[in-house]
Design an enzyme around this catalytic site. Sequence first.
Site, PDB file in Angstrom:
ATOM      1  N   PHE A 227       0.503  -1.389   0.515  1.00 17.10           N
ATOM      2  CA  PHE A 227      -0.066   0.233  -0.021  1.00 17.10           C
ATOM      3  C   PHE A 227       0.842   1.364   0.111  1.00 17.10           C
ATOM      4  O   PHE A 227       1.007   1.764   1.082  1.00 17.10           O
ATOM      5  CB  PHE A 227      -0.537  -0.146   1.098  1.00 17.10           C
ATOM      6  CG  PHE A 227      -1.580  -1.324   1.204  1.00 17.10           C
ATOM      7  CD1 PHE A 227      -2.970  -1.497   0.250  1.00 17.10           C
ATOM      8  CD2 PHE A 227      -0.994  -2.319   1.662  1.00 17.10           C
ATOM      9  CE1 PHE A 227      -3.777  -2.579   0.773  1.00 17.10           C
ATOM     10  CE2 PHE A 227      -2.295  -3.767   2.354  1.00 17.10           C
ATOM     11  CZ  PHE A 227      -2.941  -3.718   1.476  1.00 17.10           C
ATOM     12  N   ASP A 249       1.321  -1.089  -4.752  1.00 14.91           N
ATOM     13  CA  ASP A 249      -0.073  -0.341  -4.373  1.00 14.91           C
ATOM     14  C   ASP A 249      -1.263  -0.936  -6.011  1.00 14.91           C
ATOM     15  O   ASP A 249      -0.293  -0.800  -7.294  1.00 14.91           O
ATOM     16  CB  ASP A 249       0.402   1.231  -4.721  1.00 14.91           C
ATOM     17  CG  ASP A 249      -1.013   2.129  -4.177  1.00 14.91           C
ATOM     18  OD1 ASP A 249      -0.614   2.645  -2.388  1.00 14.91           O
ATOM     19  OD2 ASP A 249      -1.721   2.420  -4.465  1.00 14.91           O
ATOM     20  N   SER A 250      -2.698  -0.403  -6.069  1.00 13.98           N
ATOM     21  CA  SER A 250      -3.295  -1.293  -6.895  1.00 13.98           C
ATOM     22  C   SER A 250      -3.433   0.724  -7.423  1.00 13.98           C
ATOM     23  O   SER A 250      -4.131   0.613  -8.778  1.00 13.98           O
ATOM     24  CB  SER A 250      -5.154  -1.032  -5.975  1.00 13.98           C
ATOM     25  OG  SER A 250      -5.149  -0.234  -5.291  1.00 13.98           O
ATOM     26  N   CYS A 339      -5.561   2.289   9.795  1.00 16.19           N
ATOM     27  CA  CYS A 339      -5.982   3.797  10.605  1.00 16.19           C
ATOM     28  C   CYS A 339      -7.464   3.889  10.444  1.00 16.19           C
ATOM     29  O   CYS A 339      -8.500   4.285  10.080  1.00 16.19           O
ATOM     30  CB  CYS A 339      -5.766   4.388   9.829  1.00 16.19           C
ATOM     31  SG  CYS A 339      -5.949   3.882   7.803  1.00 16.19           S
TER      32      CYS A 339
HETATM   33  N1  SAH Z   1       1.903   4.250   3.271  1.00 14.84           N
HETATM   34  C1  SAH Z   1       1.316   4.952   2.318  1.00 14.84           C
HETATM   35  C2  SAH Z   1       0.107   5.226   2.028  1.00 14.84           C
HETATM   36  C3  SAH Z   1      -1.041   4.237   2.092  1.00 14.84           C
HETATM   37  S1  SAH Z   1      -2.516   5.142   2.088  1.00 14.84           S
HETATM   38  C4  SAH Z   1       2.180   6.673   2.341  1.00 14.84           C
HETATM   39  O1  SAH Z   1       2.919   6.384   3.295  1.00 14.84           O
HETATM   40  O2  SAH Z   1       2.099   7.703   1.871  1.00 14.84           O
HETATM   41  C5  SAH Z   1      -3.098   3.412   1.012  1.00 14.84           C
HETATM   42  C6  SAH Z   1      -2.710   3.192  -0.495  1.00 14.84           C
HETATM   43  O3  SAH Z   1      -3.429   1.892  -0.634  1.00 14.84           O
HETATM   44  C7  SAH Z   1      -3.813   3.980  -1.840  1.00 14.84           C
HETATM   45  O4  SAH Z   1      -2.581   4.092  -2.070  1.00 14.84           O
HETATM   46  C8  SAH Z   1      -4.161   2.438  -2.155  1.00 14.84           C
HETATM   47  O5  SAH Z   1      -4.438   3.125  -3.931  1.00 14.84           O
HETATM   48  C9  SAH Z   1      -4.038   1.559  -1.675  1.00 14.84           C
HETATM   49  N2  SAH Z   1      -4.430   0.198  -1.851  1.00 14.84           N
HETATM   50  C10 SAH Z   1      -5.891  -0.016  -1.753  1.00 14.84           C
HETATM   51  N3  SAH Z   1      -6.098  -0.820  -1.243  1.00 14.84           N
HETATM   52  C11 SAH Z   1      -5.362  -1.306  -2.366  1.00 14.84           C
HETATM   53  C12 SAH Z   1      -5.746  -3.390  -2.979  1.00 14.84           C
HETATM   54  N4  SAH Z   1      -6.277  -3.880  -2.126  1.00 14.84           N
HETATM   55  N5  SAH Z   1      -4.124  -3.567  -2.667  1.00 14.84           N
HETATM   56  C13 SAH Z   1      -3.076  -2.812  -3.438  1.00 14.84           C
HETATM   57  N6  SAH Z   1      -3.081  -1.217  -2.892  1.00 14.84           N
HETATM   58  C14 SAH Z   1      -4.353  -0.477  -2.278  1.00 14.84           C
END
Ligand code: SAH
Length: 397
Positions: A227, A249-250, A339
């Site tokens: 993520f 990330d997706s 979160c």
């Molecule tokens: N760690 C990051 C914030 C993460 S926010 C930082 O420090 O800035 C959560 C992220 O998860 C988002 O970018 C979203 O695109 C991604 N996301 C949500 N569901 C997902 C999934 N099933 N697989 C991969 N990424 C995902």
Amino acid sequence: MKHLILKKGREKAVLRRHPWIFSGAVQQVEGQPTSGETVGIYGSYGQFLAWGAYSPDSQIRVRIWSWDETEIIESTFFQENIQNVIRLRDTWIDQSQTTAYRLIHAESDRLPGLIVDRYNDTLVMQILSAGMERWREEIIDILVETLQPTCIYERSDVAVRKLEGLPKRTDVVWGTLPEQPFIITENGLRFKVDVLSGQKTGFYLDQRDNRRFCRWIAKGKSVLNCFAYTGGFTVDALAGGAASVLSIDSSEEALSMAKENVALNDLPLENCDWIVGDVFEELRTLRDRAEGYDLIILDPPKFAPTASQASQAARGYKDINLYGFKLLKPGGILMTFSCSGGIDAGFFQKIVADAALDAGVEAQIVHRLTQAPDHPTHLAFPEGTYLKGLVVRKMGN
Ligand code: SAH
């Protein structure tokens, strides 16, 4: 005067200075207050309790402005509160190292429904409640006068506004928006941020110090950042001397900005791998390939915004943590976050413990993390703590 009277016994939370009054606590509403209007709140014996903003459509029927009967809720009330909050904030942020941070954190700053984030000289404002919506023009004037920003961008585009009967709104409300994306500094590292189309108000400011923690422990490690968004943890890990970082990330857009952020800090792109994909699936694939990492970061989006979604969300958290443990090398570190407001710290720890058990590993908590200090929690509003992080070490050798 417009006011409401609470049911007998329901004064307790107000007296303990919790800022919310739920619809079920209200005995009687007098004078037909409209959305966002200030009302007096009285106990069942007619005693004054507080001033608050009425929200006819919301389960949170009132958000309290003040417990002082002599207080007059007008522009100067907000001016004093906002200036006070900003003054306290400044002592916590080293502005030579960090140019993006939260200035106003809603309920926990006693300004319910108002979020203001600073990105260099641009302010991003979010109004989340009917009460704050009513004072929107005054808030903008106060922010302009107090901070002289080059721009205030309103990003009142979050789903919770619907619960308050408010439409979504995004607009430049003051000045001129700098060209997007622009570059901010966080703990000495540089990041591109797009406040128009980025997630939240553009950047996950609440993870600032946890990214720095990651920087401290990353030296020489093979890192898996799940993520990854625009590469916050990726950049910090590389800055800390990580041997390699795989980011998942997706969002393709987010990952391409993550690459740009690595380059922006002159960090070695050749040590990076990127996967645009679903973390749940990709973790299984990595497991099938018998990969192993020294440091894994799991920072998923909010699976459970409210307590009612907690059990469904728990399955999601358990799943990724289970695979996280399987993919860790012995002695490896998992930085795992939630979160979700609907999942408290105790429950989150239990989910992670269950995941370790099912993965068949022994593990120990070596550190606990939370949101950065520009996202404080008022003691009377424990809901303000939403970010929970555990730093867990897989035992064995
Ligand atoms: N760690 C990051 C914030 C993460 S926010 C930082 O420090 O800035 C959560 C992220 O998860 C988002 O970018 C979203 O695109 C991604 N996301 C949500 N569901 C997902 C999934 N099933 N697989 C991969 N990424 C995902």
